[in-house]
Motif scaffolding. Structure first.
Motif, short mmCIF file in Angstrom:
data_model
loop_
_atom_site.label_atom_id
_atom_site.label_comp_id
_atom_site.label_asym_id
_atom_site.label_seq_id
_atom_site.Cartn_x
_atom_site.Cartn_y
_atom_site.Cartn_z
N TRP A 80 -41.36 32.17 -9.37
CA TRP A 80 -39.96 32.00 -9.79
C TRP A 80 -39.08 31.66 -8.59
N VAL A 81 -38.31 30.57 -8.71
CA VAL A 81 -37.36 30.20 -7.64
C VAL A 81 -35.96 30.00 -8.20
N GLY A 82 -35.78 30.24 -9.48
CA GLY A 82 -34.45 30.06 -10.09
C GLY A 82 -33.99 28.61 -10.02
N LEU A 83 -32.78 28.41 -9.51
CA LEU A 83 -32.23 27.06 -9.39
C LEU A 83 -32.54 26.42 -8.03
N GLY A 84 -33.51 27.02 -7.32
CA GLY A 84 -33.83 26.53 -5.98
C GLY A 84 -34.28 25.07 -5.97
N ASN A 85 -35.08 24.68 -6.97
CA ASN A 85 -35.54 23.28 -7.02
C ASN A 85 -34.36 22.32 -7.18
N PHE A 86 -33.40 22.69 -8.02
CA PHE A 86 -32.23 21.84 -8.23
C PHE A 86 -31.40 21.74 -6.93
N ALA A 87 -31.24 22.89 -6.26
CA ALA A 87 -30.46 22.88 -5.02
C ALA A 87 -31.13 22.01 -3.97
N ASP A 88 -32.45 22.14 -3.85
CA ASP A 88 -33.17 21.31 -2.86
C ASP A 88 -33.04 19.82 -3.18
N ALA B 59 -37.42 19.58 -12.37
CA ALA B 59 -35.98 19.68 -12.06
C ALA B 59 -35.35 18.29 -11.95
N LEU B 60 -36.07 17.37 -11.27
CA LEU B 60 -35.53 16.01 -11.15
C LEU B 60 -35.46 15.32 -12.52
#
Length: 305
Positions: free
Chosen positions: A63-71, A278-279
């Protein structure tokens, strides 16, 4: 007492009819609703869940939450692939619309073999993208392609096409526009034939010439078809992938890497399924926003009269 009994019976009969109608609705909707649910909605929900994790499709998800979107939103690579996608749309949309409109207007006239020509222009639409991309890759071959051979015969520069970073996107645009001309032609031709002949005759009686009739009568009344073509072409433009993958592979040096190509690479080359999902959702949000703006804006320029 008898009246109350008749009323209850009528209510029960009404309920039975209601359930029967509902059952028929389910029967008719099921053939399309079940595949939509299984093959569209379920993968979308799964993709949303995966986008919140770091996952290489082998190890357990983390679990990374919204980390992928932020990256992704802070990565310069994301901006580059969307710029390439927008450059593709900016070249593709005007070219395919203008070409499709010209062919539709020409094939709306009384020509010999008109039916054959309409079918011939539509053939590329039903042709495999891989076959079309391979043919255009050969036509635009920088060393022995037909296009450069013809350009050389008339003394014009011979671009590197799909091997040149500056010409990679235009190469894909040419192939895409050629393949989709038939589809746009069919939509606009249907729109042209739906314009009442009486309006054209009235404009002629008022002294309007051919060009005046086209710009003042035909083109405005063609706006519903134009709107449909623009919406569909923009959505397809944002999702461009097959022709890029076959013709350039996203190269050279990432010069033709587009959004869907980046999603493919993240998932299947780098094993970053979470970032790829996420992309995908970022791309989905952009397409939804662009389409919503078009739906709102069409009230001001589309003429349904």
């Amino acid at each position: 007492m008898a009246g109350a009994t008749r009323t209850d019976a009528a209510r029960q009969a009404g309920r039975r009819r209601k359930w029967k109608n509902l059952a028929w609705v389910v029967v008719f909707l099921a053939p399309s609703a079940i595949p939509l649910l299984v093959f569209k909605m379920t993968p979308m929900i799964a993709s949303a869940w995966v986008s919140l994790h770091e996952w290489n499709m082998i190890s357990p998800m983390e679990w990374v939450g919204l980390g992928n979107f932020a990256d992704l939103l802070t990565s310069p690579n994301t901006g580059e692939v969307f710029l390439h996608t927008l450059a593709y749309i900016a070249g593709y949309l005007p070219l395919v619309y203008a070409g499709g409109l010209a062919i539709a207007v020409a094939l709306n006239q009384k020509l010999k073999a008109r039916g054959f020509l309409r079918a011939a222009y539509f053939v590329p639409v039903v042709t495999s993208w891989v076959a079309v991309a391979l043919v255009w890759q050969w036509l635009l071959n920088p060393t022995n392609g037909l296009v450069n051979h013809l350009l050389g015969m008339v003394g014009l520069p011979e671009p590197g096409w799909w091997t040149d970073p500056n010409w990679a996107i235009p190469s894909v645009i040419l192939a895409s526009a050629w393949k989709d001309l038939g589809f746009v032609m069919v939509i606009l031709l249907a729109g042209l034939q739906a314009i009442p002949q009486e309006i054209q005759e009235a404009a002629t009686v008022d002294g309007a010439g051919r060009w005046r009739r086209f710009w003042s009568v035909t083109f405005p009344l063609l706006s519903p078809s134009t709107f449909f073509v623009v919406v569909i072409s923009l959505i397809n433009g944002f999702q461009v992938f097959d022709q890029v993958y076959v013709m350039t592979g996203g190269g050279p040096s990432g010069a033709s890497q587009v959004a869907v190509g980046r999603i493919y690479d993240l998932a299947f080359r780098y094993g970053e399924a979470g970032a790829a999902s996420a992309l995908s959702w970022i791309l989905f949000a952009i397409i939804m926003a662009v389409t919503a703006v078009q739906m709102y804006g069409q009230r001001k320029w589309v003429n349904y009269a």
